[in-house]
Write a protein that holds these residues in place. Structure first.
Motif, PDB file in Angstrom:
ATOM      1  N   ASP A 166       0.839  -1.219   0.000  1.00 19.53           N
ATOM      2  CA  ASP A 166       0.000   0.000   0.000  1.00 19.53           C
ATOM      3  C   ASP A 166       0.868   1.262   0.000  1.00 19.53           C
ATOM      4  OD1 ASP A 166       0.698   0.006   2.783  1.00 19.53           O
ATOM      5  OD2 ASP A 166      -1.165   1.000   3.353  1.00 19.53           O
ATOM      6  N   ASP A 167       2.181   1.152   0.210  1.00 20.60           N
ATOM      7  CA  ASP A 167       3.048   2.344   0.255  1.00 20.60           C
ATOM      8  C   ASP A 167       3.160   3.006  -1.126  1.00 20.60           C
ATOM      9  OD1 ASP A 167       3.471   1.719   2.883  1.00 20.60           O
ATOM     10  OD2 ASP A 167       5.616   1.325   2.704  1.00 20.60           O
ATOM     11  N   CYS A 168       3.443   2.213  -2.158  1.00 17.78           N
ATOM     12  CA  CYS A 168       3.583   2.783  -3.506  1.00 17.78           C
ATOM     13  C   CYS A 168       2.268   3.407  -3.951  1.00 17.78           C
ATOM     14  CB  CYS A 168       3.981   1.701  -4.514  1.00 17.78           C
ATOM     15  SG  CYS A 168       5.622   1.033  -4.254  1.00 17.78           S
ATOM     16  N   ASP A 169       1.163   2.762  -3.567  1.00 12.35           N
ATOM     17  CA  ASP A 169      -0.167   3.245  -3.951  1.00 12.35           C
ATOM     18  C   ASP A 169      -0.399   4.651  -3.429  1.00 12.35           C
ATOM     19  OD1 ASP A 169       0.137   0.417  -3.094  1.00 12.35           O
ATOM     20  OD2 ASP A 169      -1.741   0.143  -4.180  1.00 12.35           O
ATOM     21  N   GLN A 170      -0.016   4.875  -2.166  1.00 11.45           N
ATOM     22  CA  GLN A 170      -0.251   6.178  -1.546  1.00 11.45           C
ATOM     23  C   GLN A 170       0.676   7.245  -2.136  1.00 11.45           C
ATOM     24  OE1 GLN A 170      -2.492   7.470   0.476  1.00 11.45           O
ATOM     25  NE2 GLN A 170      -1.457   9.446   0.573  1.00 11.45           N
ATOM     26  N   ASP A 171       1.942   6.902  -2.333  1.00 11.44           N
ATOM     27  CA  ASP A 171       2.927   7.921  -2.725  1.00 11.44           C
ATOM     28  C   ASP A 171       3.074   8.093  -4.233  1.00 11.44           C
ATOM     29  OD1 ASP A 171       3.473   8.353  -0.054  1.00 11.44           O
ATOM     30  OD2 ASP A 171       5.045   6.837   0.013  1.00 11.44           O
ATOM     31  N   GLY A 172       2.654   7.080  -5.000  1.00 11.21           N
ATOM     32  CA  GLY A 172       2.843   7.178  -6.448  1.00 11.21           C
ATOM     33  C   GLY A 172       1.694   6.617  -7.269  1.00 11.21           C
ATOM     34  N   GLY A 173       0.568   6.310  -6.628  1.00 14.63           N
ATOM     35  CA  GLY A 173      -0.540   5.645  -7.326  1.00 14.63           C
ATOM     36  C   GLY A 173      -1.130   6.461  -8.470  1.00 14.63           C
ATOM     37  N   GLY A 174      -1.204   7.778  -8.288  1.00 18.48           N
ATOM     38  CA  GLY A 174      -1.761   8.623  -9.348  1.00 18.48           C
ATOM     39  C   GLY A 174      -0.830   8.691 -10.542  1.00 18.48           C
ATOM     40  N   THR A 175       0.446   8.869 -10.271  1.00 21.85           N
ATOM     41  CA  THR A 175       1.444   8.927 -11.347  1.00 21.85           C
ATOM     42  C   THR A 175       1.481   7.591 -12.093  1.00 21.85           C
ATOM     43  OG1 THR A 175       2.721  10.465 -10.005  1.00 21.85           O
ATOM     44  CG2 THR A 175       3.889   9.376 -11.808  1.00 21.85           C
ATOM     45  N   ALA A 176       1.402   6.503 -11.326  1.00 16.39           N
ATOM     46  CA  ALA A 176       1.414   5.175 -11.943  1.00 16.39           C
ATOM     47  C   ALA A 176       0.203   5.003 -12.854  1.00 16.39           C
ATOM     48  CB  ALA A 176       1.415   4.109 -10.852  1.00 16.39           C
ATOM     49  N   ALA A 177      -0.968   5.462 -12.399  1.00 19.75           N
ATOM     50  CA  ALA A 177      -2.185   5.334 -13.211  1.00 19.75           C
ATOM     51  C   ALA A 177      -2.055   6.130 -14.511  1.00 19.75           C
ATOM     52  CB  ALA A 177      -3.398   5.811 -12.409  1.00 19.75           C
ATOM     53  N   LEU A 178      -1.425   7.311 -14.429  1.00 24.99           N
ATOM     54  CA  LEU A 178      -1.219   8.119 -15.644  1.00 24.99           C
ATOM     55  C   LEU A 178      -0.270   7.410 -16.612  1.00 24.99           C
ATOM     56  CD1 LEU A 178      -0.921  11.729 -14.160  1.00 24.99           C
ATOM     57  CD2 LEU A 178      -2.703  10.911 -15.721  1.00 24.99           C
ATOM     58  N   PHE A 179       0.846   6.919 -16.081  1.00 24.59           N
ATOM     59  CA  PHE A 179       1.789   6.175 -16.938  1.00 24.59           C
ATOM     60  C   PHE A 179       1.075   4.998 -17.609  1.00 24.59           C
ATOM     61  CE2 PHE A 179       5.685   7.763 -14.564  1.00 24.59           C
ATOM     62  CZ  PHE A 179       6.370   8.194 -15.681  1.00 24.59           C
ATOM     63  N   ALA A 180       0.328   4.243 -16.817  1.00 26.43           N
ATOM     64  CA  ALA A 180      -0.349   3.050 -17.348  1.00 26.43           C
ATOM     65  C   ALA A 180      -1.341   3.441 -18.444  1.00 26.43           C
ATOM     66  CB  ALA A 180      -1.061   2.315 -16.212  1.00 26.43           C
ATOM     67  N   VAL A 218      10.361  16.900  -9.565  1.00 25.91           N
ATOM     68  CA  VAL A 218       9.284  16.649 -10.535  1.00 25.91           C
ATOM     69  C   VAL A 218       7.974  16.683  -9.763  1.00 25.91           C
ATOM     70  CG1 VAL A 218       8.259  14.960 -12.107  1.00 25.91           C
ATOM     71  CG2 VAL A 218      10.737  15.171 -11.977  1.00 25.91           C
ATOM     72  N   ALA A 219       6.953  17.307 -10.322  1.00 24.27           N
ATOM     73  CA  ALA A 219       5.624  17.278  -9.700  1.00 24.27           C
ATOM     74  C   ALA A 219       4.606  16.928 -10.779  1.00 24.27           C
ATOM     75  CB  ALA A 219       5.291  18.627  -9.065  1.00 24.27           C
ATOM     76  N   ILE A 220       3.738  15.983 -10.462  1.00 23.80           N
ATOM     77  CA  ILE A 220       2.783  15.469 -11.443  1.00 23.80           C
ATOM     78  C   ILE A 220       1.364  15.856 -11.030  1.00 23.80           C
ATOM     79  CG2 ILE A 220       1.933  13.367 -12.587  1.00 23.80           C
ATOM     80  CD1 ILE A 220       4.928  13.899 -13.034  1.00 23.80           C
ATOM     81  N   ASP A 221       0.623  16.397 -11.974  1.00 25.89           N
ATOM     82  CA  ASP A 221      -0.795  16.696 -11.759  1.00 25.89           C
ATOM     83  C   ASP A 221      -1.572  15.386 -11.856  1.00 25.89           C
ATOM     84  OD1 ASP A 221      -3.426  17.472 -11.826  1.00 25.89           O
ATOM     85  OD2 ASP A 221      -3.269  18.635 -13.691  1.00 25.89           O
ATOM     86  N   ILE A 222      -2.098  14.924 -10.729  1.00 20.08           N
ATOM     87  CA  ILE A 222      -2.851  13.652 -10.749  1.00 20.08           C
ATOM     88  C   ILE A 222      -4.353  13.886 -10.560  1.00 20.08           C
ATOM     89  CG2 ILE A 222      -0.872  12.286  -9.943  1.00 20.08           C
ATOM     90  CD1 ILE A 222      -2.565  12.172  -7.177  1.00 20.08           C
ATOM     91  N   THR A 223      -4.797  15.132 -10.728  1.00 16.73           N
ATOM     92  CA  THR A 223      -6.213  15.453 -10.490  1.00 16.73           C
ATOM     93  C   THR A 223      -7.140  14.530 -11.302  1.00 16.73           C
ATOM     94  OG1 THR A 223      -5.485  17.743 -10.235  1.00 16.73           O
ATOM     95  CG2 THR A 223      -7.867  17.365 -10.389  1.00 16.73           C
ATOM     96  N   SER A 224      -6.778  14.291 -12.569  1.00 13.66           N
ATOM     97  CA  SER A 224      -7.661  13.512 -13.454  1.00 13.66           C
ATOM     98  C   SER A 224      -7.745  12.039 -13.054  1.00 13.66           C
ATOM     99  CB  SER A 224      -7.183  13.626 -14.904  1.00 13.66           C
ATOM    100  OG  SER A 224      -5.921  13.000 -15.037  1.00 13.66           O
ATOM    101  N   VAL A 225      -6.780  11.551 -12.285  1.00  8.35           N
ATOM    102  CA  VAL A 225      -6.782  10.127 -11.908  1.00  8.35           C
ATOM    103  C   VAL A 225      -6.878   9.941 -10.392  1.00  8.35           C
ATOM    104  CG1 VAL A 225      -5.556   9.233 -13.943  1.00  8.35           C
ATOM    105  CG2 VAL A 225      -4.248  10.103 -11.994  1.00  8.35           C
ATOM    106  N   PHE A 226      -7.227  11.011  -9.696  1.00  9.23           N
ATOM    107  CA  PHE A 226      -7.276  10.892  -8.226  1.00  9.23           C
ATOM    108  C   PHE A 226      -8.288   9.829  -7.787  1.00  9.23           C
ATOM    109  CE2 PHE A 226      -8.740  12.259  -3.963  1.00  9.23           C
ATOM    110  CZ  PHE A 226      -7.543  12.094  -3.286  1.00  9.23           C
ATOM    111  N   ASP A 227      -9.437   9.777  -8.467  1.00  7.21           N
ATOM    112  CA  ASP A 227     -10.447   8.767  -8.099  1.00  7.21           C
ATOM    113  C   ASP A 227      -9.909   7.354  -8.309  1.00  7.21           C
ATOM    114  OD1 ASP A 227     -12.169  10.753  -7.437  1.00  7.21           O
ATOM    115  OD2 ASP A 227     -13.429  10.588  -9.229  1.00  7.21           O
ATOM    116  N   LYS A 228      -9.104   7.191  -9.361  1.00  6.65           N
ATOM    117  CA  LYS A 228      -8.514   5.870  -9.623  1.00  6.65           C
ATOM    118  C   LYS A 228      -7.512   5.510  -8.529  1.00  6.65           C
ATOM    119  CE  LYS A 228      -8.024   3.914 -13.777  1.00  6.65           C
ATOM    120  NZ  LYS A 228      -7.536   3.403 -15.034  1.00  6.65           N
ATOM    121  N   LYS A 229      -6.744   6.516  -8.106  1.00  5.33           N
ATOM    122  CA  LYS A 229      -5.789   6.275  -7.024  1.00  5.33           C
ATOM    123  C   LYS A 229      -6.540   5.826  -5.757  1.00  5.33           C
ATOM    124  CE  LYS A 229      -2.404   8.670  -4.109  1.00  5.33           C
ATOM    125  NZ  LYS A 229      -1.421   9.745  -4.011  1.00  5.33           N
ATOM    126  N   ILE A 230      -7.625   6.494  -5.454  1.00  6.88           N
ATOM    127  CA  ILE A 230      -8.413   6.134  -4.266  1.00  6.88           C
ATOM    128  C   ILE A 230      -9.027   4.745  -4.435  1.00  6.88           C
ATOM    129  CG2 ILE A 230     -10.479   6.755  -2.907  1.00  6.88           C
ATOM    130  CD1 ILE A 230      -7.910   8.498  -2.432  1.00  6.88           C
TER     131      ILE A 230
END
Ligand SMILES: [Zn+2]
Length: 294
Positions: free
Chosen positions: A37-51, A189-201
């Motif tokens: 759950d650590d990567c999910d919290q700290d990088g889940g939005g960025t990961a969803a964007l990459f994916a 580096v800072a990533i805008d994860i607003t569009s995937v925040f629901d996916k991160k949650i």
């Protein structure tokens, strides 16, 4: 921002990256956390964007999470958390590996360092992201040390010779944290994860044993967790939103422009580690293509 240096090695590396196309030559990212759950919290939005862009992301948990509960433990809890991690990975669109080291007892041993070297090599990572080695939790701290210790060794053929070494050293980075000593986190580096925040949650929601049971219990706020599934997911979104610091907002402006940066509601930030390849600003934009100014 960091002072960037250029070497022949970096130039060779970034030339390859700049011509990378998601479909034929995806960027390969590996995020390494201490717990499932650590990567999910700290990088889940960025990961969803990459994916979503066709790039390849792997999450690795260095421990199996078998100490993270108030009334469950051992092998049964490890199995539950492995299943939660698999579900979270499916929801975000990443591969999720859980290593079988005990939770709460991680040490920066040679054995675990070799496990991590193999994981980074097998994934042929372009970018490796892990915690900084300053943290309240020893597992987080030692995960930071272990990944730093792998940063040079991933290219040394005689270390873990059963797994071919990487031909180019990845860029190593740190997840954001809020610890001030010995030095505060620096958002390169800072990533805008607003569009995937629901996916991160949605990904975090898969870690039920943590986000609705263990963490509220150890944090003494278990009475705040709604029973209803929809309500508790809404509560989770509020609980897991990270305040954007002025430093992160400034970095968002660098990558997205002032106007767009002002609209960002949720962000994730990363710091470049001094070990591994040293990227230029151009390299960072190539490695995080979702930041390109529109
Ligand atoms: Zn953790």
């Amino acid at each position: 921002m960091i002072k960037l240096t250029t070497t022949l090695l970096v130039c060779t590396f970034c030339t390859t990256l700049l011509i990378a196309q998601p479909t034929s030559n995806p960027i390969r990212i590996i995020m390494i956390g201490a717990h499932p759950d650590d990567c999910d919290q700290d990088g889940g939005g960025t990961a969803a964007l990459f994916a979503s862009m066709g790039h390849a992301v792997k999450f690795v948990s260095v421990t199996n999470g078998d100490a993270g509960h108030q009334s469950e433990g051992g092998g049964m809890l490890a199995m539950r958390r492995r299943a939660e991690a698999q579900e979270a990975g499916r929801r975000i669109g990443v591969v999720y590996d859980v290593l079988d080291n005990h939770d709460g007892e991680l040490l920066p041993s040679l054995e675990v360092r070799l496990q991590i070297i193999r994981k980074i090599r097998e994934w042929k990572a372009d970018v490796v992201i892990a915690p900084r080695p300053n943290d309240y939790h020893p597992d987080h701290r030692y995960t930071g040390v272990l990944v730093q210790d792998a940063a040079y060794m991933v290219g040394v053929p005689n270390v873990a010779p059963d797994t071919p070494p990487l031909k180019k050293n990845p860029v190593f980075m740190y997840f954001q944290d809020f610890f001030q000593r010995p030095n505060p986190f620096r958002p390169d580096v800072a990533i805008d994860i607003t569009s995937v925040f629901d996916k991160k949650i949605d990904g975090l929601d898969a870690h039920q044993s943590q986000v609705y049971e263990w963490l509220p219990w150890i944090g003494r706020y278990a009475d705040k967790v709604p029973v209803d599934k929809t309500e508790r997911k809404k509560w989770l979104a509020k609980d897991r939103a990270v305040t954007i610091t002025p430093e992160v907002r400034k970095t968002l402006e660098v990558f997205y422009g002032k106007e767009q940066a002002a609209k960002v509601q949720h962000a994730e930030a990363f710091e470049v580690c001094e070990y591994g390849s040293r990227p230029t600003q151009e390299d960072l934009i190539a490695l995080f293509p979702m930041t390109k100014k529109k």
